[in-house]
Design a protein around this motif. Structure first.
Motif, PDB file in Angstrom:
ATOM      1  N   GLY A  96       0.777  -1.238   0.000  1.00 17.44           N
ATOM      2  CA  GLY A  96       0.000   0.000   0.000  1.00 17.44           C
ATOM      3  C   GLY A  96       0.804   1.281   0.000  1.00 17.44           C
ATOM      4  O   GLY A  96       0.238   2.365  -0.128  1.00 17.44           O
ATOM      5  N   THR A 120       2.710   4.496  -1.005  1.00 16.67           N
ATOM      6  CA  THR A 120       2.800   5.347  -2.196  1.00 16.67           C
ATOM      7  C   THR A 120       4.279   5.556  -2.520  1.00 16.67           C
ATOM      8  O   THR A 120       5.029   6.037  -1.655  1.00 16.67           O
ATOM      9  CB  THR A 120       2.136   6.714  -1.940  1.00 16.67           C
ATOM     10  OG1 THR A 120       0.799   6.484  -1.471  1.00 16.67           O
ATOM     11  CG2 THR A 120       2.096   7.564  -3.188  1.00 16.67           C
ATOM     12  N   PHE A 175      -5.060   7.886   6.552  1.00 20.86           N
ATOM     13  CA  PHE A 175      -4.602   6.485   6.482  1.00 20.86           C
ATOM     14  C   PHE A 175      -3.083   6.507   6.296  1.00 20.86           C
ATOM     15  O   PHE A 175      -2.594   6.294   5.177  1.00 20.86           O
ATOM     16  CB  PHE A 175      -5.248   5.755   5.301  1.00 20.86           C
ATOM     17  CG  PHE A 175      -6.749   5.635   5.342  1.00 20.86           C
ATOM     18  CD1 PHE A 175      -7.362   4.716   6.183  1.00 20.86           C
ATOM     19  CD2 PHE A 175      -7.556   6.397   4.514  1.00 20.86           C
ATOM     20  CE1 PHE A 175      -8.749   4.573   6.197  1.00 20.86           C
ATOM     21  CE2 PHE A 175      -8.942   6.263   4.522  1.00 20.86           C
ATOM     22  CZ  PHE A 175      -9.537   5.347   5.374  1.00 20.86           C
ATOM     23  N   ALA A 194       2.654   3.205   6.305  1.00 15.65           N
ATOM     24  CA  ALA A 194       4.053   3.222   6.743  1.00 15.65           C
ATOM     25  C   ALA A 194       4.692   4.592   6.541  1.00 15.65           C
ATOM     26  O   ALA A 194       5.902   4.744   6.710  1.00 15.65           O
ATOM     27  CB  ALA A 194       4.843   2.164   5.991  1.00 15.65           C
ATOM     28  N   GLY A 195       3.888   5.579   6.146  1.00 19.03           N
ATOM     29  CA  GLY A 195       4.377   6.957   6.152  1.00 19.03           C
ATOM     30  C   GLY A 195       4.738   7.536   4.799  1.00 19.03           C
ATOM     31  O   GLY A 195       5.199   8.677   4.728  1.00 19.03           O
ATOM     32  N   GLY A 196       4.531   6.784   3.710  1.00 14.73           N
ATOM     33  CA  GLY A 196       4.935   7.285   2.382  1.00 14.73           C
ATOM     34  C   GLY A 196       4.441   8.698   2.111  1.00 14.73           C
ATOM     35  O   GLY A 196       5.236   9.599   1.821  1.00 14.73           O
ATOM     36  N   ASN A 197       3.137   8.912   2.235  1.00 14.63           N
ATOM     37  CA  ASN A 197       2.594  10.253   1.962  1.00 14.63           C
ATOM     38  C   ASN A 197       2.888  11.220   3.096  1.00 14.63           C
ATOM     39  O   ASN A 197       3.234  12.383   2.852  1.00 14.63           O
ATOM     40  CB  ASN A 197       1.086  10.189   1.718  1.00 14.63           C
ATOM     41  CG  ASN A 197       0.739   9.448   0.449  1.00 14.63           C
ATOM     42  OD1 ASN A 197       0.304   8.290   0.496  1.00 14.63           O
ATOM     43  ND2 ASN A 197       0.947  10.065  -0.688  1.00 14.63           N
ATOM     44  N   GLU A 245      -3.300   6.151  11.937  1.00 16.83           N
ATOM     45  CA  GLU A 245      -3.160   4.782  11.435  1.00 16.83           C
ATOM     46  C   GLU A 245      -3.700   3.833  12.505  1.00 16.83           C
ATOM     47  O   GLU A 245      -3.379   3.972  13.675  1.00 16.83           O
ATOM     48  CB  GLU A 245      -1.674   4.495  11.133  1.00 16.83           C
ATOM     49  CG  GLU A 245      -1.324   3.055  10.845  1.00 16.83           C
ATOM     50  CD  GLU A 245      -2.124   2.410   9.706  1.00 16.83           C
ATOM     51  OE1 GLU A 245      -2.249   2.991   8.627  1.00 16.83           O
ATOM     52  OE2 GLU A 245      -2.645   1.291   9.932  1.00 16.83           O
ATOM     53  N   LYS A 246      -4.513   2.874  12.061  1.00 18.07           N
ATOM     54  CA  LYS A 246      -5.153   2.011  13.068  1.00 18.07           C
ATOM     55  C   LYS A 246      -4.290   0.813  13.472  1.00 18.07           C
ATOM     56  O   LYS A 246      -4.481   0.263  14.544  1.00 18.07           O
ATOM     57  CB  LYS A 246      -6.517   1.545  12.572  1.00 18.07           C
ATOM     58  CG  LYS A 246      -6.463   0.525  11.490  1.00 18.07           C
ATOM     59  CD  LYS A 246      -7.815  -0.130  11.285  1.00 18.07           C
ATOM     60  CE  LYS A 246      -7.644  -1.327  10.367  1.00 18.07           C
ATOM     61  NZ  LYS A 246      -8.803  -1.905   9.836  1.00 18.07           N
ATOM     62  N   GLY A 292      -5.471   4.586  15.763  1.00 13.70           N
ATOM     63  CA  GLY A 292      -6.892   4.297  15.899  1.00 13.70           C
ATOM     64  C   GLY A 292      -7.633   4.509  14.595  1.00 13.70           C
ATOM     65  O   GLY A 292      -7.026   4.668  13.533  1.00 13.70           O
ATOM     66  N   ASN A 293      -8.968   4.527  14.736  1.00 22.33           N
ATOM     67  CA  ASN A 293      -9.862   4.634  13.586  1.00 22.33           C
ATOM     68  C   ASN A 293      -9.998   6.111  13.184  1.00 22.33           C
ATOM     69  O   ASN A 293     -10.460   6.942  13.971  1.00 22.33           O
ATOM     70  CB  ASN A 293     -11.214   4.051  14.018  1.00 22.33           C
ATOM     71  CG  ASN A 293     -12.243   4.139  12.920  1.00 22.33           C
ATOM     72  OD1 ASN A 293     -12.089   4.860  11.932  1.00 22.33           O
ATOM     73  ND2 ASN A 293     -13.313   3.393  13.097  1.00 22.33           N
ATOM     74  N   CYS A 294      -9.632   6.433  11.954  1.00 22.95           N
ATOM     75  CA  CYS A 294      -9.612   7.843  11.542  1.00 22.95           C
ATOM     76  C   CYS A 294     -10.984   8.500  11.676  1.00 22.95           C
ATOM     77  O   CYS A 294     -11.075   9.684  12.027  1.00 22.95           O
ATOM     78  CB  CYS A 294      -9.082   7.983  10.124  1.00 22.95           C
ATOM     79  SG  CYS A 294     -10.034   7.127   8.879  1.00 22.95           S
ATOM     80  N   SER A 346      -5.465   7.854   1.610  1.00 21.30           N
ATOM     81  CA  SER A 346      -5.146   6.769   0.659  1.00 21.30           C
ATOM     82  C   SER A 346      -5.696   5.493   1.280  1.00 21.30           C
ATOM     83  O   SER A 346      -4.999   4.798   2.012  1.00 21.30           O
ATOM     84  CB  SER A 346      -3.651   6.683   0.407  1.00 21.30           C
ATOM     85  OG  SER A 346      -2.947   6.470   1.592  1.00 21.30           O
ATOM     86  N   TYR A 367     -14.000   0.493   2.757  1.00 19.03           N
ATOM     87  CA  TYR A 367     -14.749   1.758   2.743  1.00 19.03           C
ATOM     88  C   TYR A 367     -15.049   2.146   1.302  1.00 19.03           C
ATOM     89  O   TYR A 367     -14.137   2.307   0.495  1.00 19.03           O
ATOM     90  CB  TYR A 367     -13.937   2.882   3.408  1.00 19.03           C
ATOM     91  CG  TYR A 367     -13.253   2.459   4.679  1.00 19.03           C
ATOM     92  CD1 TYR A 367     -13.995   2.123   5.811  1.00 19.03           C
ATOM     93  CD2 TYR A 367     -11.870   2.348   4.740  1.00 19.03           C
ATOM     94  CE1 TYR A 367     -13.365   1.689   6.971  1.00 19.03           C
ATOM     95  CE2 TYR A 367     -11.237   1.919   5.897  1.00 19.03           C
ATOM     96  CZ  TYR A 367     -11.985   1.587   7.004  1.00 19.03           C
ATOM     97  OH  TYR A 367     -11.359   1.150   8.132  1.00 19.03           O
TER      98      TYR A 367
END
Ligand SMILES: C[S@@+](CC[C@H](N)C(=O)[O-])C[C@H]1O[C@@H](n2cnc3c(N)ncnc32)[C@H](O)[C@@H]1O
Length: 236
Positions: free
Chosen positions: A50, A52, A79, A82-85, A102-103, A129-131, A151, A173
């Motif tokens: 996932g 980017t 979302f 791993a921090g790409g964006n 990030e959950k 947690g849940n955004c 993303s 979603y």
């Protein structure tokens, strides 16, 4: 970074022999995903699919930074993975603060660690947690100053095989869910979606008074993904 302990599901693979077979294609492109991979980038095995790629993340970050309305000084990455964006947003130096949600706790640890590698961790506030809950319960005061970037996972039937990707069956979603939840927080939102996304479905959500922009992000001769910019962005 050497003194940090990685959770058991987090890895930094150094040689092909260590890499699970289904990630080997991704690992072969590791420097396009994170140019500083060799500095010790962390990923969970799922996160590889996932992230980017850095050049695309940088281009998106530039478009959002250059095109955002002046009163918007906060960027929420709903979302973070791993921090790409998130890292690319921080590198622009544009934002007063970046809020990254990030959950999955192990993936969040990757993002924090990777942000340190890129020297941008001080610009980011992290939430586990849940955004959808965090936006409502913890970040609502920031709504008037915020832009949301998301993303989401591209699960569901046919993301790789279908000529046109149906955003109403995207899992977990759907486009409608994302739009409804995020527009309650900010009308300025950027969604990162499969390149084959059904543009008619995206267009249906565009309000009469505010046109939106769709951008394709291409790398090495192929479109990687598209972003829809809802709200008042000056994207060019
Ligand atoms: C496609 S990945 C994001 C990748 C990220 N942009 C990057 O470049 O590394 C989607 C992420 O959303 C997370 N996620 C899924 N549902 C979530 C939710 N409701 N709230 C917060 N994070 C969620 C997943 O755990 C996954 O890490």
């Amino acid at each position: 970074m050497a003194d940090e302990e990685a959770p058991p599901e987090v890895h930094h693979y150094n040689s092909l022999q260590e890499v699970p077979w289904d990630i080997q294609n991704y690992w072969a492109q590791r420097y396009r995903i994170f140019s500083k991979y060799d500095d010790g980038v962390w990923l969970t095995d799922d996160a590889w699919f996932g992230v980017t790629p850095e050049p695309v993340a940088d281009q998106i970050a530039k478009h959002i930074a250059d095109g955002a309305p002046a009163e918007r000084s906060i960027l929420v990455d709903a979302f973070a993975g791993a921090g790409g964006n998130t890292i690319a947003f921080a590198k622009t130096g544009k934002w007063k603060r970046i809020y990254a949600i990030e959950k999955d706790p192990a993936v969040l640890q990757c993002a924090k660690h990777n942000a340190k590698i890129y020297g941008v961790e001080n610009k980011i506030s992290w939430f586990e947690g849940n955004c959808f809950e965090i936006l409502k319960n913890q970040l609502s005061a920031l709504a008037p100053y915020s832009i949301i970037f998301a993303s989401p996972p591209w699960g569901g039937p046919g993301y790789r095989s279908d000529t046109v990707f149906n955003l109403s069956t995207m899992e977990p979603y759907s486009l409608a869910t994302l739009y409804r939840e995020y527009s309650a927080f900010s009308k300025h939102m950027v969604l990162y979606l499969p390149r084959t996304s059904n543009v008619k479905q995206l267009a249906k959500l565009v309000p009469d008074e505010q046109p939106a922009t769709v951008m394709h992000y291409c790398m090495e001769g192929a479109s990687k993904a598209l972003c829809i910019f809802y709200g008042n962005f000056n994207v060019s």
